[in-house]
Motif scaffolding. Structure first.
Motif, PDB file in Angstrom:
ATOM      1  N   ARG A  15     -12.943   8.394   2.545  1.00  0.00           N
ATOM      2  CA  ARG A  15     -13.756   7.914   3.667  1.00  0.00           C
ATOM      3  C   ARG A  15     -14.292   9.094   4.487  1.00  0.00           C
ATOM      4  O   ARG A  15     -15.471   9.128   4.849  1.00  0.00           O
ATOM      5  N   MET A  16     -13.437  10.066   4.777  1.00  0.00           N
ATOM      6  CA  MET A  16     -13.854  11.220   5.566  1.00  0.00           C
ATOM      7  C   MET A  16     -14.985  11.982   4.873  1.00  0.00           C
ATOM      8  O   MET A  16     -16.013  12.258   5.483  1.00  0.00           O
ATOM      9  N   PHE A  17     -14.800  12.294   3.584  1.00  0.00           N
ATOM     10  CA  PHE A  17     -15.831  13.034   2.852  1.00  0.00           C
ATOM     11  C   PHE A  17     -17.117  12.205   2.748  1.00  0.00           C
ATOM     12  O   PHE A  17     -18.219  12.733   2.888  1.00  0.00           O
ATOM     13  N   ARG A  18     -16.983  10.907   2.500  1.00  0.00           N
ATOM     14  CA  ARG A  18     -18.165  10.038   2.382  1.00  0.00           C
ATOM     15  C   ARG A  18     -18.954  10.028   3.674  1.00  0.00           C
ATOM     16  O   ARG A  18     -20.179  10.216   3.681  1.00  0.00           O
ATOM     17  N   LYS A  19     -18.261   9.837   4.787  1.00  0.00           N
ATOM     18  CA  LYS A  19     -18.941   9.786   6.088  1.00  0.00           C
ATOM     19  C   LYS A  19     -19.550  11.140   6.444  1.00  0.00           C
ATOM     20  O   LYS A  19     -20.644  11.195   7.005  1.00  0.00           O
ATOM     21  N   ASN A  20     -18.844  12.234   6.134  1.00  0.00           N
ATOM     22  CA  ASN A  20     -19.384  13.568   6.407  1.00  0.00           C
ATOM     23  C   ASN A  20     -20.678  13.819   5.639  1.00  0.00           C
ATOM     24  O   ASN A  20     -21.495  14.632   6.057  1.00  0.00           O
ATOM     25  N   ARG A  21     -20.861  13.112   4.540  1.00  0.00           N
ATOM     26  CA  ARG A  21     -22.072  13.282   3.736  1.00  0.00           C
ATOM     27  C   ARG A  21     -23.129  12.233   4.079  1.00  0.00           C
ATOM     28  O   ARG A  21     -24.184  12.170   3.465  1.00  0.00           O
ATOM     29  N   GLY A  22     -22.819  11.397   5.054  1.00  0.00           N
ATOM     30  CA  GLY A  22     -23.780  10.398   5.501  1.00  0.00           C
ATOM     31  C   GLY A  22     -24.019   9.282   4.507  1.00  0.00           C
ATOM     32  O   GLY A  22     -25.088   8.673   4.490  1.00  0.00           O
TER      33      GLY A  22
ATOM     34  N   MET B   9       0.844  -1.169   0.000  1.00  0.00           N
ATOM     35  CA  MET B   9       0.000   0.000   0.000  1.00  0.00           C
ATOM     36  C   MET B   9       0.895   1.239   0.000  1.00  0.00           C
ATOM     37  O   MET B   9       1.770   1.376   0.831  1.00  0.00           O
ATOM     38  N   SER B  10       0.675   2.129  -0.946  1.00  0.00           N
ATOM     39  CA  SER B  10       1.470   3.348  -0.982  1.00  0.00           C
ATOM     40  C   SER B  10       0.911   4.373  -0.010  1.00  0.00           C
ATOM     41  O   SER B  10      -0.270   4.357   0.344  1.00  0.00           O
ATOM     42  N   LYS B  11       1.781   5.261   0.411  1.00  0.00           N
ATOM     43  CA  LYS B  11       1.380   6.310   1.342  1.00  0.00           C
ATOM     44  C   LYS B  11       0.316   7.214   0.699  1.00  0.00           C
ATOM     45  O   LYS B  11      -0.643   7.618   1.360  1.00  0.00           O
ATOM     46  N   LEU B  12       0.478   7.506  -0.590  1.00  0.00           N
ATOM     47  CA  LEU B  12      -0.490   8.358  -1.287  1.00  0.00           C
ATOM     48  C   LEU B  12      -1.839   7.663  -1.408  1.00  0.00           C
ATOM     49  O   LEU B  12      -2.889   8.282  -1.169  1.00  0.00           O
ATOM     50  N   ALA B  13      -1.852   6.389  -1.753  1.00  0.00           N
ATOM     51  CA  ALA B  13      -3.112   5.647  -1.873  1.00  0.00           C
ATOM     52  C   ALA B  13      -3.837   5.618  -0.528  1.00  0.00           C
ATOM     53  O   ALA B  13      -5.065   5.791  -0.465  1.00  0.00           O
ATOM     54  N   ALA B  14      -3.088   5.428   0.552  1.00  0.00           N
ATOM     55  CA  ALA B  14      -3.694   5.422   1.884  1.00  0.00           C
ATOM     56  C   ALA B  14      -4.260   6.793   2.228  1.00  0.00           C
ATOM     57  O   ALA B  14      -5.358   6.903   2.785  1.00  0.00           O
ATOM     58  N   HIS B  15      -3.528   7.848   1.876  1.00  0.00           N
ATOM     59  CA  HIS B  15      -3.987   9.214   2.148  1.00  0.00           C
ATOM     60  C   HIS B  15      -5.281   9.518   1.386  1.00  0.00           C
ATOM     61  O   HIS B  15      -6.247  10.007   1.975  1.00  0.00           O
ATOM     62  N   VAL B  16      -5.295   9.217   0.088  1.00  0.00           N
ATOM     63  CA  VAL B  16      -6.486   9.473  -0.728  1.00  0.00           C
ATOM     64  C   VAL B  16      -7.665   8.651  -0.217  1.00  0.00           C
ATOM     65  O   VAL B  16      -8.789   9.153  -0.109  1.00  0.00           O
ATOM     66  N   GLY B  17      -7.418   7.406   0.129  1.00  0.00           N
ATOM     67  CA  GLY B  17      -8.485   6.561   0.666  1.00  0.00           C
ATOM     68  C   GLY B  17      -9.062   7.109   1.960  1.00  0.00           C
ATOM     69  O   GLY B  17     -10.283   7.115   2.156  1.00  0.00           O
ATOM     70  N   THR B  18      -8.197   7.599   2.825  1.00  0.00           N
ATOM     71  CA  THR B  18      -8.650   8.194   4.085  1.00  0.00           C
ATOM     72  C   THR B  18      -9.500   9.432   3.831  1.00  0.00           C
ATOM     73  O   THR B  18     -10.533   9.646   4.472  1.00  0.00           O
ATOM     74  N   LYS B  19      -9.085  10.245   2.861  1.00  0.00           N
ATOM     75  CA  LYS B  19      -9.849  11.458   2.525  1.00  0.00           C
ATOM     76  C   LYS B  19     -11.212  11.082   1.940  1.00  0.00           C
ATOM     77  O   LYS B  19     -12.225  11.702   2.283  1.00  0.00           O
TER      78      LYS B  19
ATOM     79  N   ARG C  23      -1.837  19.552  10.037  1.00  0.00           N
ATOM     80  CA  ARG C  23      -3.243  19.889  10.248  1.00  0.00           C
ATOM     81  C   ARG C  23      -3.957  18.645  10.755  1.00  0.00           C
ATOM     82  O   ARG C  23      -3.884  17.583  10.146  1.00  0.00           O
ATOM     83  N   LYS C  24      -4.637  18.780  11.832  1.00  0.00           N
ATOM     84  CA  LYS C  24      -5.293  17.638  12.444  1.00  0.00           C
ATOM     85  C   LYS C  24      -6.505  17.205  11.635  1.00  0.00           C
ATOM     86  O   LYS C  24      -7.208  18.016  11.056  1.00  0.00           O
ATOM     87  N   ASN C  25      -6.755  15.906  11.591  1.00  0.00           N
ATOM     88  CA  ASN C  25      -7.877  15.341  10.864  1.00  0.00           C
ATOM     89  C   ASN C  25      -9.199  15.932  11.343  1.00  0.00           C
ATOM     90  O   ASN C  25     -10.095  16.166  10.562  1.00  0.00           O
ATOM     91  N   ASP C  26      -9.334  16.186  12.652  1.00  0.00           N
ATOM     92  CA  ASP C  26     -10.565  16.780  13.179  1.00  0.00           C
ATOM     93  C   ASP C  26     -10.795  18.158  12.576  1.00  0.00           C
ATOM     94  O   ASP C  26     -11.931  18.530  12.288  1.00  0.00           O
ATOM     95  N   GLU C  27      -9.732  18.925  12.388  1.00  0.00           N
ATOM     96  CA  GLU C  27      -9.863  20.248  11.778  1.00  0.00           C
ATOM     97  C   GLU C  27     -10.384  20.133  10.348  1.00  0.00           C
ATOM     98  O   GLU C  27     -11.234  20.914   9.925  1.00  0.00           O
ATOM     99  N   GLU C  28      -9.875  19.151   9.600  1.00  0.00           N
ATOM    100  CA  GLU C  28     -10.341  18.944   8.231  1.00  0.00           C
ATOM    101  C   GLU C  28     -11.813  18.555   8.218  1.00  0.00           C
ATOM    102  O   GLU C  28     -12.576  19.028   7.381  1.00  0.00           O
ATOM    103  N   LYS C  29     -12.213  17.694   9.134  1.00  0.00           N
ATOM    104  CA  LYS C  29     -13.613  17.277   9.202  1.00  0.00           C
ATOM    105  C   LYS C  29     -14.518  18.467   9.499  1.00  0.00           C
ATOM    106  O   LYS C  29     -15.581  18.623   8.896  1.00  0.00           O
ATOM    107  N   LEU C  30     -14.101  19.300  10.439  1.00  0.00           N
ATOM    108  CA  LEU C  30     -14.899  20.473  10.789  1.00  0.00           C
ATOM    109  C   LEU C  30     -14.961  21.467   9.636  1.00  0.00           C
ATOM    110  O   LEU C  30     -16.032  22.029   9.343  1.00  0.00           O
TER     111      LEU C  30
END
Length: 116
Positions: A13-20, A1-11, A75-82
């Motif tokens: 997931r965050m956007f998907r969950k924020n949209r319910g 797993m590449s670091k970039l693929a993991a980063h994009v996947g995490t983002k 930048r903390k993940n919580d800040e990005e979510k907010l």
């Protein structure tokens, strides 16, 4: 797993969950199976630019939003979510309403800053 693929996947997931949205719901929007999206979110799958474009459109974001803060800038993940949650709230508002909200935010920040 590449670091970039993991980063994009995490983002994603965050956007998907924020949209319910579930993985299945997002998968329907982008015409991909839930299992494939799960692999993307875990950073196990490399995705094409076409898939990035489809996912971005389905989530109502710009493709560049999936790469922001890479490599980590502290930048903390919580800040990005907010920040994303605030952006979502403002999306449906008129320019006039957003100007009023901006003024309110500026006033509140002045109060916070004066207490320091």
């Amino acid at each position: 797993m590449s670091k970039l693929a993991a980063h994009v996947g995490t983002k994603i997931r965050m956007f998907r969950k924020n949209r319910g949205l579930t993985q299945e719901q997002l998968g329907e929007k982008v015409q991909q199976p839930q299992s494939y999206l799960g692999g993307i979110e875990r950073g196990e799958k490399n995705i094409s630019l076409d898939t990035i474009d489809k996912i971005s459109n389905a989530l109502g974001i710009r493709p560049v939003d999936l790469f922001s803060a890479y490599p980590e800038t502290g930048r903390k993940n919580d800040e990005e979510k907010l920040a994303d949650a605030i952006t979502l709230l403002l999306k449906s508002r008129s320019v006039g309403e957003i100007k009023v909200i901006l003024k309110l935010i500026e006033d509140v920040l002045k109060v916070f800053d004066s207490k320091i």
